[in-house]
Scaffold this motif. Sequence first.
Motif, PDB file in Angstrom:
ATOM      1  N   GLY A 239       0.794  -1.224   0.000  1.00 16.90           N
ATOM      2  CA  GLY A 239       0.000   0.000   0.000  1.00 16.90           C
ATOM      3  C   GLY A 239       0.825   1.272   0.000  1.00 16.90           C
ATOM      4  N   SER A 240       2.137   1.148  -0.179  1.00 13.88           N
ATOM      5  CA  SER A 240       2.997   2.338  -0.132  1.00 13.88           C
ATOM      6  C   SER A 240       3.409   2.782  -1.535  1.00 13.88           C
ATOM      7  CB  SER A 240       4.246   2.065   0.708  1.00 13.88           C
ATOM      8  OG  SER A 240       5.025   1.040   0.104  1.00 13.88           O
ATOM      9  N   LEU A 241       3.894   4.003  -1.611  1.00 13.18           N
ATOM     10  CA  LEU A 241       4.352   4.586  -2.873  1.00 13.18           C
ATOM     11  C   LEU A 241       5.753   5.135  -2.674  1.00 13.18           C
ATOM     12  CD1 LEU A 241       2.430   6.956  -5.281  1.00 13.18           C
ATOM     13  CD2 LEU A 241       4.641   7.663  -4.359  1.00 13.18           C
ATOM     14  N   GLU A 242       6.622   4.906  -3.631  1.00 15.06           N
ATOM     15  CA  GLU A 242       7.987   5.422  -3.607  1.00 15.06           C
ATOM     16  C   GLU A 242       8.254   6.113  -4.952  1.00 15.06           C
ATOM     17  OE1 GLU A 242      11.483   6.163  -1.713  1.00 15.06           O
ATOM     18  OE2 GLU A 242      10.443   4.398  -0.941  1.00 15.06           O
ATOM     19  N   THR A 243       8.736   7.362  -4.891  1.00 11.79           N
ATOM     20  CA  THR A 243       9.110   8.065  -6.120  1.00 11.79           C
ATOM     21  C   THR A 243      10.518   7.650  -6.511  1.00 11.79           C
ATOM     22  OG1 THR A 243       7.724   9.977  -5.583  1.00 11.79           O
ATOM     23  CG2 THR A 243       9.452  10.312  -7.207  1.00 11.79           C
ATOM     24  N   MET A 260       6.324   6.741 -10.142  1.00 13.46           N
ATOM     25  CA  MET A 260       5.788   6.239  -8.867  1.00 13.46           C
ATOM     26  C   MET A 260       5.849   4.712  -8.867  1.00 13.46           C
ATOM     27  SD  MET A 260       2.400   8.671  -8.555  1.00 13.46           S
ATOM     28  CE  MET A 260       1.892   8.198 -10.206  1.00 13.46           C
ATOM     29  N   LEU A 261       6.599   4.157  -7.933  1.00 12.93           N
ATOM     30  CA  LEU A 261       6.630   2.713  -7.737  1.00 12.93           C
ATOM     31  C   LEU A 261       5.665   2.388  -6.605  1.00 12.93           C
ATOM     32  CD1 LEU A 261       7.916  -0.029  -8.474  1.00 12.93           C
ATOM     33  CD2 LEU A 261       9.633   0.423  -6.685  1.00 12.93           C
ATOM     34  N   ILE A 262       4.603   1.668  -6.932  1.00 15.47           N
ATOM     35  CA  ILE A 262       3.531   1.398  -5.972  1.00 15.47           C
ATOM     36  C   ILE A 262       3.463  -0.096  -5.685  1.00 15.47           C
ATOM     37  CG2 ILE A 262       1.053   1.546  -5.551  1.00 15.47           C
ATOM     38  CD1 ILE A 262       1.011   3.945  -7.469  1.00 15.47           C
ATOM     39  N   ARG A 263       3.369  -0.432  -4.399  1.00 23.62           N
ATOM     40  CA  ARG A 263       3.132  -1.832  -4.011  1.00 23.62           C
ATOM     41  C   ARG A 263       1.686  -1.954  -3.571  1.00 23.62           C
ATOM     42  NH1 ARG A 263       6.312  -5.619   0.496  1.00 23.62           N
ATOM     43  NH2 ARG A 263       5.309  -7.591  -0.184  1.00 23.62           N
ATOM     44  N   LEU A 264       0.942  -2.779  -4.293  1.00 23.23           N
ATOM     45  CA  LEU A 264      -0.474  -2.947  -4.005  1.00 23.23           C
ATOM     46  C   LEU A 264      -0.674  -3.714  -2.691  1.00 23.23           C
ATOM     47  CD1 LEU A 264      -1.744  -3.931  -7.578  1.00 23.23           C
ATOM     48  CD2 LEU A 264      -1.755  -1.657  -6.516  1.00 23.23           C
ATOM     49  N   ARG A 265      -1.825  -3.506  -2.100  1.00 20.67           N
ATOM     50  CA  ARG A 265      -2.196  -4.275  -0.917  1.00 20.67           C
ATOM     51  C   ARG A 265      -2.650  -5.660  -1.354  1.00 20.67           C
ATOM     52  NH1 ARG A 265      -5.692  -0.149   2.761  1.00 20.67           N
ATOM     53  NH2 ARG A 265      -5.816  -2.048   4.016  1.00 20.67           N
ATOM     54  N   PRO A 266      -2.544  -6.656  -0.452  1.00 21.09           N
ATOM     55  CA  PRO A 266      -2.890  -8.036  -0.846  1.00 21.09           C
ATOM     56  C   PRO A 266      -4.310  -8.172  -1.398  1.00 21.09           C
ATOM     57  CG  PRO A 266      -1.730  -8.023   1.257  1.00 21.09           C
ATOM     58  CD  PRO A 266      -2.005  -6.599   0.924  1.00 21.09           C
ATOM     59  N   GLU A 267      -5.250  -7.394  -0.880  1.00 17.82           N
ATOM     60  CA  GLU A 267      -6.632  -7.542  -1.331  1.00 17.82           C
ATOM     61  C   GLU A 267      -6.928  -6.791  -2.622  1.00 17.82           C
ATOM     62  OE1 GLU A 267      -6.534  -4.020   1.527  1.00 17.82           O
ATOM     63  OE2 GLU A 267      -5.620  -6.034   1.364  1.00 17.82           O
ATOM     64  N   GLN A 268      -5.969  -6.019  -3.094  1.00 20.74           N
ATOM     65  CA  GLN A 268      -6.209  -5.242  -4.316  1.00 20.74           C
ATOM     66  C   GLN A 268      -5.893  -6.090  -5.542  1.00 20.74           C
ATOM     67  OE1 GLN A 268      -3.699  -1.835  -3.371  1.00 20.74           O
ATOM     68  NE2 GLN A 268      -5.489  -0.502  -3.170  1.00 20.74           N
ATOM     69  N   GLN A 269      -6.833  -6.151  -6.445  1.00 26.74           N
ATOM     70  CA  GLN A 269      -6.681  -6.900  -7.684  1.00 26.74           C
ATOM     71  C   GLN A 269      -7.041  -5.993  -8.851  1.00 26.74           C
ATOM     72  OE1 GLN A 269      -5.448 -10.009  -7.760  1.00 26.74           O
ATOM     73  NE2 GLN A 269      -5.373 -10.121  -5.497  1.00 26.74           N
ATOM     74  N   CYS A 298       1.190  18.408 -14.099  1.00 27.63           N
ATOM     75  CA  CYS A 298       1.482  18.581 -12.673  1.00 27.63           C
ATOM     76  C   CYS A 298       1.942  17.251 -12.065  1.00 27.63           C
ATOM     77  CB  CYS A 298       0.239  19.076 -11.928  1.00 27.63           C
ATOM     78  SG  CYS A 298      -0.477  20.587 -12.601  1.00 27.63           S
ATOM     79  N   PRO A 299       2.679  17.288 -10.945  1.00 24.80           N
ATOM     80  CA  PRO A 299       3.084  16.039 -10.302  1.00 24.80           C
ATOM     81  C   PRO A 299       1.926  15.421  -9.525  1.00 24.80           C
ATOM     82  CG  PRO A 299       3.923  17.897  -9.071  1.00 24.80           C
ATOM     83  CD  PRO A 299       3.286  18.468 -10.300  1.00 24.80           C
ATOM     84  N   VAL A 300       1.622  14.176  -9.816  1.00 27.86           N
ATOM     85  CA  VAL A 300       0.559  13.467  -9.080  1.00 27.86           C
ATOM     86  C   VAL A 300       1.228  12.716  -7.930  1.00 27.86           C
ATOM     87  CG1 VAL A 300      -1.150  13.280 -10.903  1.00 27.86           C
ATOM     88  CG2 VAL A 300       0.717  11.683 -10.869  1.00 27.86           C
ATOM     89  N   SER A 301       1.162  13.275  -6.754  1.00 31.22           N
ATOM     90  CA  SER A 301       1.960  12.751  -5.648  1.00 31.22           C
ATOM     91  C   SER A 301       1.133  12.234  -4.477  1.00 31.22           C
ATOM     92  CB  SER A 301       2.895  13.854  -5.129  1.00 31.22           C
ATOM     93  OG  SER A 301       2.156  15.010  -4.798  1.00 31.22           O
ATOM     94  N   LEU A 302      -0.178  12.238  -4.590  1.00 35.46           N
ATOM     95  CA  LEU A 302      -1.018  11.769  -3.483  1.00 35.46           C
ATOM     96  C   LEU A 302      -1.594  10.396  -3.826  1.00 35.46           C
ATOM     97  CD1 LEU A 302      -2.925  15.101  -2.739  1.00 35.46           C
ATOM     98  CD2 LEU A 302      -0.820  14.254  -1.693  1.00 35.46           C
ATOM     99  N   TYR A 303      -1.512   9.481  -2.877  1.00 30.58           N
ATOM    100  CA  TYR A 303      -1.973   8.103  -3.116  1.00 30.58           C
ATOM    101  C   TYR A 303      -2.840   7.645  -1.952  1.00 30.58           C
ATOM    102  CZ  TYR A 303      -1.888   3.059  -3.833  1.00 30.58           C
ATOM    103  OH  TYR A 303      -2.250   1.737  -4.007  1.00 30.58           O
ATOM    104  N   GLU A 304      -4.064   7.247  -2.284  1.00 33.77           N
ATOM    105  CA  GLU A 304      -4.966   6.671  -1.283  1.00 33.77           C
ATOM    106  C   GLU A 304      -4.879   5.149  -1.378  1.00 33.77           C
ATOM    107  OE1 GLU A 304      -8.860   8.143  -2.082  1.00 33.77           O
ATOM    108  OE2 GLU A 304      -8.507  10.070  -1.092  1.00 33.77           O
ATOM    109  N   GLN A 305      -4.173   4.557  -0.439  1.00 32.06           N
ATOM    110  CA  GLN A 305      -3.937   3.115  -0.555  1.00 32.06           C
ATOM    111  C   GLN A 305      -5.205   2.296  -0.362  1.00 32.06           C
ATOM    112  OE1 GLN A 305      -2.104   1.111   2.921  1.00 32.06           O
ATOM    113  NE2 GLN A 305      -1.485   3.194   3.589  1.00 32.06           N
ATOM    114  N   GLU A 306      -6.166   2.808   0.395  1.00 36.49           N
ATOM    115  CA  GLU A 306      -7.391   2.034   0.612  1.00 36.49           C
ATOM    116  C   GLU A 306      -8.260   1.970  -0.636  1.00 36.49           C
ATOM    117  OE1 GLU A 306      -9.451   3.532   3.987  1.00 36.49           O
ATOM    118  OE2 GLU A 306      -7.869   3.000   5.414  1.00 36.49           O
TER     119      GLU A 306
END
Length: 369
Positions: A239-243, A260-269, A298-306
């Motif tokens: 659920g985290s994001l790394e630039t 943006m390198l994003i790791r999905l949560r286990p329940e996300q498909q 513009c830079p898209v830098s906000l991520y809602e992991q839920e």
Amino acid sequence: MSTTDEHPGSSGSDVAGPTHGGPDDDHTPAQLAAMDRTELDRLGARYDGVEILHVEPGPLPGSGLEKQATRQVTMWFALAAFFAVAFLVVYAGSGWFLPGWEWEVGADAWSALFTPLLGLAMGLSLLCIGIGLVQYVKKLLPHETAVQDKHDGSHFDRVTTGATLMSGLDKSGLPRRKLLLGTLGVMGAAFGAMLIAPLGGLIKNPNTGNPLGTTSWAEGVRLLRDDGTPIRPGDQQPGSLETVFPAVEGGNRQADAATMLIRLRPEQQFSEEPREGQADFSYGDYVAYSKICTHAGCPVSLYEQETGRILCPCHQSQFQVTQGAKPVFGPATRPLPQLPITVDDEGYFVARSDYIEAVGPTYWNRERI
């Protein structure tokens, strides 16, 4: 006694003689053009509706006052030439004007100083030219106040105007002031070169190829954090994001390469099939998307992991990660480009290629998806 009918205009004391319409009727245009101002004055040029109200002659030729004023004006024009040459030297340091000649300074320092130095040199050159012209007019030219009624000009008037301008050049004393005349020539050459020097960028144009459609990402290029360290699977929490940036020179300063390198949560498909040709762009539960919004850059830098949504704070566009970063809200109309990723032999994330589509906002020849 016989009488004779006199035809109008034949002879008689009451018949006017031939009339002349003025210099334009008495002389051909070629004859008028060959005359100097003195000859034109004899034809009436000096009385052509011009009234001289006041004449203030310039300094006497050869006087100390004239020599001092000439030196001052020459100095300002020489300074204008100096700053124009300085502009050329600074511009040459970029390697564009003279390929192969570049200043040995750090990239960051040169990037910060290049444009300000160009602006300073050109501004000072223009300022010196302006001061020199003002000084020349005030101190070396004779001052004359005259008025003339507005009227439709004839060829005679036009020739008179030209002769007056040439006469003014002679009265200015410029032809006999050799040092000042030579300085003007040098200044004109340097200033002209300064104006056309930016065309030298065409010799070595850094924007060759397809700069709008490519970035520094390429096969085997590692993904680095902003501090320059590589990243492996497992370094991020679900659920985290790394630039991340490409492991190339200046990678973390290349705005179009920010990812943006994003790791999905286990329940996300993924709720939709990947776009054509992008089925294997992700690695496990990791996906990488461009950080540049496809609406206005513009830079898209906000991520809602839920919710799995990436938000652009500028114009509120939202992109759904589990749908291939497709826009689901706001003005953006294109998904964020996805970077194909994998790991190298040492287990660090690397790119499999560059983005297969241009990053950033839509422009004239890019189709909406």
